[in-house]
Write a protein that holds these residues in place. Structure first.
Motif, short mmCIF file in Angstrom:
data_model
loop_
_atom_site.label_atom_id
_atom_site.label_comp_id
_atom_site.label_asym_id
_atom_site.label_seq_id
_atom_site.Cartn_x
_atom_site.Cartn_y
_atom_site.Cartn_z
N SER A 70 5.24 10.81 1.58
CA SER A 70 4.66 9.56 1.11
C SER A 70 4.75 8.50 2.20
O SER A 70 5.66 8.53 3.03
N ALA A 71 3.80 7.57 2.13
CA ALA A 71 3.77 6.45 3.09
C ALA A 71 3.76 5.14 2.32
O ALA A 71 3.16 5.04 1.24
N PHE A 72 4.44 4.14 2.88
CA PHE A 72 4.51 2.82 2.25
C PHE A 72 4.27 1.75 3.32
O PHE A 72 4.88 1.79 4.38
N ILE A 73 3.40 0.80 2.99
CA ILE A 73 3.19 -0.34 3.88
C ILE A 73 3.86 -1.55 3.25
O ILE A 73 3.62 -1.86 2.07
N PHE A 74 4.72 -2.20 4.01
CA PHE A 74 5.42 -3.38 3.52
C PHE A 74 4.74 -4.64 4.06
O PHE A 74 4.28 -4.67 5.20
N GLY A 75 4.70 -5.66 3.22
CA GLY A 75 4.09 -6.92 3.62
C GLY A 75 4.56 -8.03 2.69
O GLY A 75 5.30 -7.78 1.73
N SER A 76 4.11 -9.25 2.98
CA SER A 76 4.56 -10.38 2.16
C SER A 76 3.39 -11.19 1.60
O SER A 76 3.60 -12.26 1.04
N ASP A 77 2.15 -10.67 1.74
CA ASP A 77 1.00 -11.37 1.16
C ASP A 77 1.13 -11.37 -0.36
O ASP A 77 1.12 -10.29 -0.97
N GLY A 112 0.86 -1.19 0.00
CA GLY A 112 0.00 0.00 0.00
C GLY A 112 0.89 1.23 0.00
O GLY A 112 1.94 1.23 0.64
N TYR A 113 0.49 2.26 -0.73
CA TYR A 113 1.28 3.49 -0.74
C TYR A 113 0.37 4.69 -0.95
O TYR A 113 -0.74 4.55 -1.49
N GLY A 114 0.82 5.85 -0.51
CA GLY A 114 0.04 7.07 -0.69
C GLY A 114 0.92 8.28 -0.51
O GLY A 114 1.96 8.21 0.14
N ALA A 115 0.52 9.38 -1.13
CA ALA A 115 1.30 10.61 -1.04
C ALA A 115 0.38 11.79 -0.79
O ALA A 115 -0.82 11.73 -1.07
N TYR A 116 0.96 12.84 -0.24
CA TYR A 116 0.18 14.06 0.00
C TYR A 116 1.08 15.28 -0.14
O TYR A 116 2.23 15.26 0.32
N VAL A 117 0.56 16.32 -0.79
CA VAL A 117 1.20 17.64 -0.77
C VAL A 117 0.13 18.69 -0.46
O VAL A 117 -1.03 18.51 -0.84
#
Lengths: 128, 354
Positions: B160-167, B7-12
């Motif tokens: 920006s935000a990033f969620i790391f996972g292995s699914d 999952g990822y997202g950004a904001y300005v």
């Protein structure tokens, strides 16, 4: 010292955590213990982050902590899925603010306690 | 086990100031600035925005794309050089607001402009080791640039935000390789209780930015046995418009491979959110399943974190779920005068009794 009050209100201010009457469906923020319909059977309910402006006013002579933000608008927002909140309108020129306009709820800094106190965060709205 | 961004997202922010407005204040020639730095305008945080609110919004978008329960996230790391508190974490506010507490490990990171990629590095390792199911890293800043300093043309706000996972069914971009290149290089710093950073002028170029970015890029490509021709897209830290293009050229990349994430001319340098925003912009626009993306951050002091990602099919499912970074940059925006900008950024000495 506003720390204890801010801390207690975190669920409502950070997450729009209110409640809903199981009998009549009315939604409340802040949460109530008794619904005006008389029911005491209420459940936790997170309010929507989308809505529209029900009414608003322009603040031109604000309280001291908001004096560098003037003029700014405060609106009553009707949220999708029920409930109304009152909040500041941000990121929007005053001439764009109208009754019925769609808004999104955003997470912002509401105020800072002087030069050295805590920052208090919570919800505002902005016209989409 | 494959690990990647799920999952990822950004904001300005919506507010902007143009190079012309800053140049007029200080008697600079805006055309020289625009030509020299390839910068046109930058984002400015509203009076009620800071690293915490920017991180929150980017994280909220990342959670929508990930489609997971926030309580399953085992760690939250926010990298920034503009945390609102000197002592008190930014991460606790964001985690509380997004319903991620209390079973979570939280820390705020700082390493000039690479604090965000540091968090990504650690989150990837947490998941890879099996230590936790998901971990979230955010790079966000409301950068400081002293009035009349060259930095004032670039220091911007966003993240920006990033969620790391292995699914397997959730991975958007798999991490194939990571590498970090670090030395002690005093090119840019801010001492305790100083309002604005200091920098070494031209020293920030060759011995700092280019040495670290190019070395990290070259070494990770060697490690992977890849050249710039094998990699579709490249993202480098963007202190201005010129540096990432030049670093890319030195590594064999064409401008077209960098452009999808080359947001700096219109958003400025979002410091810890700079290369992270470049990565989100690339995922948002050009990246196709099977593409490889090289990302190299740079933090003064100095170091570079490098990643090679492989984009998966899920990018096409999640891309349009939330506002895309290029749309936020080009969308609704309000231009400020220098006076309004100075007020927004707290550059005016106020009398508390008035």
């Amino acid at each position: 010292m506003i720390v204890p009050r801010h801390y207690k209100e975190i669920p409502q201010r950070y997450r729009l955590q209110g409640n809903r009457c199981k009998a009549c469906g009315r939604v409340f923020l802040p949460p109530r213990k008794i619904c005006p319909c008389g029911s005491e059977d209420l459940e936790d309910y997170n309010l929507s982050w989308k809505g529209k402006i029900l009414t608003f006013t322009i603040i031109r002579v604000p309280p001291a902590q908001f004096k560098y933000q003037k003029p700014y608008a405060v609106a009553v927002v009707e949220l999708e899925g029920g409930g109304t909140i009152q909040c500041q309108v941000t990121d929007t020129p005053l001439e764009e603010i109208e009754i019925g306009k769609e808004v999104e709820i955003v997470f912002r800094k509401i105020l800072s306690e002087g030069e050295a106190g805590i920052h208090c965060y919570g919800y505002k709205c902005r016209v989409v | 086990m494959a690990v990647g961004i799920i999952g990822y997202g950004a904001y300005v922010p919506r507010y902007r100031i143009k190079v012309e407005e800053i140049a007029a204040q200080w008697g600079d020639d805006p055309e020289v600035i625009k030509r020299g730095l390839l910068l046109y305008e930058k984002t400015v945080p509203a009076q009620d925005e800071d690293t915490i609110t920017i991180a929150y919004q980017a994280a909220k978008y990342a959670l929508v794309r990930a489609g997971i329960d926030p309580k399953e996230i085992g760690a939250l790391y926010i990298g920034s050089e503009s945390h609102p508190y000197a002592v008190k974490p930014s991460g606790t506010v964001v985690a509380e607001a997004l319903g991620m507490v209390p079973d979570i490990h939280i820390a705020d990171y700082e390493f000039a402009c690479k604090a965000g990629s540091e968090g990504m590095f650690v989150c990837y390792s947490h998941v890879k080791s099996g230590n936790m199911k998901y971990a979230m890293a955010i790079g966000a800043d409301t950068s400081q640039g002293a009035p009349a300093d060259a930095l004032e043309y670039s220091a911007a706000a966003g993240g920006s935000a990033f969620i790391f996972g292995s699914d397997e069914d959730k991975i958007i971009a798999e991490v194939l390789y990571t590498y970090s290149f670090t030395t002690d290089t005093p090119d840019f710093w801010r001492r305790d209780q100083q309002m604005y950073p200091q920098h070494g002028g031209r020293f920030t170029g060759e011995p700092a930015y280019f040495k670290h970015v190019v070395s990290a890029g070259r070494n990770i490509m060697e490690m992977a046995g890849l050249t710039a021709k094998d990699i579709q897209w490249a993202v480098f830290h963007m202190p201005n418009g010129k540096f990432p293009l030049r670093a890319g050229r030195q590594l064999g990349f064409k401008k077209e491979q960098i452009e999808p994430g080359w947001v700096v001319p219109w958003q400025g340098n979002t410091y810890s959110g700079s290369s992270p925003n470049g990565l989100t912009a690339t995922l948002d626009s050009a990246a196709k399943p099977g593409d490889l993306i090289l990302m190299v951050s740079f933090g003064s002091g100095a170091g570079s974190d490098a990643f090679i990602f492989k984009v998966r099919d899920r990018i096409n499912e999640v891309r349009d779920m939330v506002p895309k970074l290029w749309d936020l940059i080009r969308g609704k925006k309000f231009y400020l005068t220098y006076g309004q900008y100075a007020k927004f950024r707290g550059k005016i000495h106020l009398n508390p009794n008035v």
